[in-house]
Design a protein around this motif. Structure first.
Motif, short mmCIF file in Angstrom:
data_model
loop_
_atom_site.label_atom_id
_atom_site.label_comp_id
_atom_site.label_asym_id
_atom_site.label_seq_id
_atom_site.Cartn_x
_atom_site.Cartn_y
_atom_site.Cartn_z
N ALA A 19 2.91 -9.57 2.05
CA ALA A 19 2.87 -9.01 3.40
C ALA A 19 1.84 -9.70 4.27
CB ALA A 19 2.59 -7.51 3.33
N THR A 20 0.65 -9.97 3.73
CA THR A 20 -0.38 -10.62 4.53
C THR A 20 0.01 -12.05 4.90
OG1 THR A 20 -1.57 -11.16 2.48
CG2 THR A 20 -2.30 -9.21 3.71
N ALA A 21 0.81 -12.69 4.03
CA ALA A 21 1.30 -14.03 4.37
C ALA A 21 2.40 -13.95 5.42
CB ALA A 21 1.81 -14.73 3.12
N GLN A 22 3.36 -13.02 5.24
CA GLN A 22 4.47 -12.89 6.17
C GLN A 22 4.01 -12.52 7.57
OE1 GLN A 22 7.21 -9.74 5.26
NE2 GLN A 22 8.76 -10.43 6.69
N LEU A 23 3.01 -11.64 7.65
CA LEU A 23 2.50 -11.18 8.94
C LEU A 23 1.43 -12.11 9.52
CD1 LEU A 23 2.27 -7.37 8.12
CD2 LEU A 23 4.03 -8.53 9.48
N LYS A 24 1.22 -13.25 8.81
CA LYS A 24 0.27 -14.27 9.28
C LYS A 24 -1.15 -13.71 9.42
CE LYS A 24 3.81 -17.03 11.68
NZ LYS A 24 4.48 -17.19 10.42
N ARG A 25 -1.50 -12.80 8.53
CA ARG A 25 -2.87 -12.30 8.48
C ARG A 25 -3.81 -13.34 7.86
NH1 ARG A 25 -3.70 -6.69 8.61
NH2 ARG A 25 -2.08 -5.69 9.87
N ALA A 68 9.00 3.29 -1.79
CA ALA A 68 8.89 2.93 -3.21
C ALA A 68 7.85 3.82 -3.87
CB ALA A 68 8.51 1.46 -3.35
N PRO A 69 8.08 4.24 -5.11
CA PRO A 69 7.14 5.18 -5.76
C PRO A 69 5.74 4.62 -5.92
CG PRO A 69 8.76 4.31 -7.33
CD PRO A 69 9.22 3.91 -5.97
N TRP A 70 5.62 3.32 -6.18
CA TRP A 70 4.29 2.73 -6.34
C TRP A 70 3.51 2.74 -5.02
CZ3 TRP A 70 3.55 -1.43 -3.17
CH2 TRP A 70 4.69 -2.12 -2.74
N PHE A 71 4.25 2.59 -3.88
CA PHE A 71 3.57 2.62 -2.60
C PHE A 71 3.15 4.04 -2.23
CE2 PHE A 71 3.55 2.52 2.13
CZ PHE A 71 2.55 1.57 2.29
N ALA A 72 4.02 5.00 -2.54
CA ALA A 72 3.67 6.39 -2.29
C ALA A 72 2.42 6.78 -3.07
CB ALA A 72 4.84 7.31 -2.66
N GLN A 73 2.33 6.32 -4.32
CA GLN A 73 1.15 6.62 -5.13
C GLN A 73 -0.10 6.00 -4.53
OE1 GLN A 73 1.01 4.78 -8.97
NE2 GLN A 73 -0.74 5.97 -9.66
N ALA A 74 0.01 4.72 -4.12
CA ALA A 74 -1.14 4.01 -3.56
C ALA A 74 -1.64 4.70 -2.29
CB ALA A 74 -0.77 2.56 -3.28
N VAL A 75 -0.70 5.09 -1.42
CA VAL A 75 -1.07 5.72 -0.15
C VAL A 75 -1.73 7.07 -0.40
CG1 VAL A 75 -0.15 6.78 1.94
CG2 VAL A 75 0.62 4.51 1.26
N ASN A 76 -1.15 7.87 -1.26
CA ASN A 76 -1.65 9.22 -1.47
C ASN A 76 -2.98 9.24 -2.23
OD1 ASN A 76 0.44 10.63 -0.14
ND2 ASN A 76 1.79 10.34 -1.90
N ASN A 77 -3.27 8.19 -2.98
CA ASN A 77 -4.54 8.12 -3.72
C ASN A 77 -5.65 7.44 -2.91
OD1 ASN A 77 -3.33 9.33 -5.89
ND2 ASN A 77 -3.12 7.47 -7.10
N ALA A 78 -5.29 6.77 -1.82
CA ALA A 78 -6.25 5.98 -1.07
C ALA A 78 -7.11 6.86 -0.16
CB ALA A 78 -5.53 4.93 -0.24
N ASP A 82 6.76 -17.12 -2.97
CA ASP A 82 7.39 -16.20 -2.03
C ASP A 82 7.55 -14.86 -2.74
OD1 ASP A 82 8.63 -15.19 0.15
OD2 ASP A 82 10.45 -16.37 -0.03
N VAL A 83 7.20 -13.78 -2.06
CA VAL A 83 7.18 -12.46 -2.71
C VAL A 83 8.32 -11.60 -2.16
CG1 VAL A 83 5.82 -10.40 -3.18
CG2 VAL A 83 4.69 -12.62 -3.04
N LEU A 84 9.17 -11.10 -3.06
CA LEU A 84 10.28 -10.23 -2.69
C LEU A 84 10.01 -8.82 -3.18
CD1 LEU A 84 13.34 -12.53 -3.53
CD2 LEU A 84 12.09 -12.31 -1.39
N VAL A 85 8.89 -8.26 -2.76
CA VAL A 85 8.51 -6.90 -3.12
C VAL A 85 8.29 -6.14 -1.81
CG1 VAL A 85 6.81 -5.43 -4.25
CG2 VAL A 85 7.43 -7.62 -5.27
N VAL A 86 9.04 -5.05 -1.60
CA VAL A 86 8.91 -4.29 -0.36
C VAL A 86 8.54 -2.85 -0.70
CG1 VAL A 86 10.50 -5.72 0.95
CG2 VAL A 86 11.39 -3.77 -0.34
N PRO A 87 7.69 -2.22 0.15
CA PRO A 87 7.26 -0.84 -0.13
C PRO A 87 8.16 0.22 0.49
CG PRO A 87 6.02 -1.72 1.69
CD PRO A 87 6.97 -2.82 1.28
N ALA A 88 9.00 -0.18 1.46
CA ALA A 88 9.82 0.80 2.16
C ALA A 88 11.05 0.14 2.73
CB ALA A 88 9.01 1.45 3.28
#
Length: 472
Positions: free
Chosen positions: A383-389, A435-445, A398-404
């Motif tokens: 994501a940080t590469a795609q959004l040019k951060r 995605a369940p892994w993203f939901a977990q990361a958000v709710n624990n952060a 190239d990463v094909l992992v999406v959170p939503a």
């Protein structure tokens, strides 16, 4: 230089440094093709997935002519079977996304034409007050004219993209249907190396990391920055296996090593009176000292032209073009969700992604599920590469992992509706799946990190949603 047997000891001992760079017209080159051990590097075998079916078959037919001389080091075989899915996935992704990328580029081009028209009109009004000329541009280059012109081009380009689906390579998750793998296995037969004893591998890795790489002794020292010492030592492990094999091959006195890799840990840069790079003289010298054999290194293009020349094998110019193209345009590495859960990202890449996102490493300690943690890391990298951060690093996958995703249908039973994320922080609560892994990361952060994660995901989802919209 000829007549080395009669030369003074200094000339003979350092001949590899004194001799000119290898040439296709070297007088003893034919011996490497007719009577030498032939080792193909991993990149040569992986390139088979990149060729068209016709070119691939020609290359495999050509290799049949040196089949009795082929030998597969364990390191090459291991890298080949481990990386073939990455290559296939990268090829499949490129073919599947071809039309979307085409439409994006055409849309950008149409926007650029309209902006050029507007720019010209502003210049006409500012410096000439020429209303008539400005209005004429609206007629000559109207929005309708632009749409009609690009419509024809879009159809022509889209038709060609559609034809490329005929060149897709599809295999099952278990590997069934991979004809390239089957053909490579048949080509080598039992002429492959057994895996080295783990203790031997450990010793070789220590030699590489503690002695050879710090002293820039080829091969492989350019890989010393990889995540682990074992990952950094692949080229050296291949080299040591090959030396051991040549030392035991008393009937073979010539080694032909074929590879796309021409980095400075295999090839000495031009200079000191040389106008081109050459294989490091130290490699030929080491092989001769330890095995008594002579070394020749060639790129795939030179190698297959040599097969044509010395073994009279028919290879078309179109196939040579594909071989050369694959050598300079290797397939990009791709990390899918399946790859992510079993692949530890390089620590430098993780640090760069966390820094670009403005997140602390402590975020990761709250995730007990190791697979979820890896998915989060790879997503942040992509994501940080795609959004040019941040700028992409060399050889970054190239990463094909999406959170939503935004869709009416649930993409997977484990995904949860967007309302599970926080009100006021997630803009797609009623129209997305998480995605369940993203939901977990958000709710624990923490609250701060939670907002950072959701903002990054929302920006990425906005891009993906725009890319899927039909052109206006």
């Amino acid at each position: 230089m000829t007549g080395l047997e009669g030369e003074l000891p200094l000339i003979k001992q350092y001949r590899d440094w004194i001799q000119k760079s290898p040439s296709e017209n070297d007088p003893d080159r034919d011996r490497f093709f007719t009577d030498g051990v032939v080792v193909l590097d991993t990149n040569v075998l992986l390139s088979l997935y990149e060729y068209t079916p016709t070119a691939r078959q020609q290359v495999l037919d050509a290799l049949q002519n040196v089949q009795s001389q082929l030998w597969l080091p364990h390191q090459v075989g291991l890298e080949f079977v481990q990386n073939r899915h990455r290559v296939i996935t990268g090829r499949k992704k490129a073919l599947e996304e071809g039309r979307r990328i085409l439409q994006n580029k055409l849309r950008d081009a149409k926007t650029a034409v309209k902006e050029a028209r507007s720019h010209t009109q502003r210049m006409l009004m500012k410096y000439a007050q020429d209303v008539q000329a400005s209005n004429e541009l609206d007629t000559q280059i109207s929005n309708q004219a632009i749409e009609e012109l690009f419509s024809d081009w879009s159809t022509a380009l889209g038709n060609q993209i559609s034809k490329l689906s005929d060149y897709d390579i599809t295999i099952s998750p278990g590997g069934e249907g991979d004809d390239v793998l089957s053909q490579v296995a048949a080509l080598f037969g039992d002429q492959i190396s057994d895996p080295p004893h783990p203790e031997k591998t450990r010793q070789r890795v220590e030699e590489a990391s503690r002695y050879r790489f710090p002293n820039l002794i080829p091969p492989g020292f350019m890989d010393s920055g990889k995540d682990t010492a074992l990952a950094s030592s692949g080229d050296f492990l291949l080299w040591e296996e090959t030396i051991a094999h040549m030392a035991a091959s008393t009937e073979r006195s010539h080694l032909l090593f074929v590879s796309n890799d021409t980095k400075e840990d295999w090839y000495q840069p031009k200079g000191e009176g040389r106008d081109s790079a050459r294989p490091w003289p130290a490699l030929a010298n080491e092989l001769r000292l330890r095995t008594g054999a002579e070394l020749r290194m060639e790129t795939p293009g030179d190698f297959f032209r040599g097969i044509n020349r010395f073994l009279h094998v028919e290879i078309t110019e179109a196939t040579y073009a594909e071989i050369d193209r694959a050598a300079v345009n290797p397939v990009e590495a791709v990390i899918t969700e399946q790859d992510a859960v079993s692949t530890q990202p390089p620590s430098g890449l993780v640090a760069a992604a966390l820094d670009a996102a403005g997140l602390e490493e402590s975020l990761l300690s709250d995730m007990d599920d190791a697979a979820h943690r890896l998915l989060l890391l790879w997503w942040l990298i992509g994501a940080t590469a795609q959004l040019k951060r941040r700028p992409c690093l060399d050889d970054e996958p190239d990463v094909l992992v999406v959170p939503a995703t935004r869709s009416t249908a649930q993409p997977d039973p484990s995904w949860v509706p967007g309302i599970r994320l926080h009100l006021g922080e997630w803009p797609y609560r009623s129209s997305s799946w998480i995605a369940p892994w993203f939901a977990q990361a958000v709710n624990n952060a923490s609250r701060r990190d939670r907002k950072v994660l959701q903002t990054l995901a929302a920006q990425q989802l906005a891009i993906e949603t725009t890319d899927r919209m039909p052109d206006q």
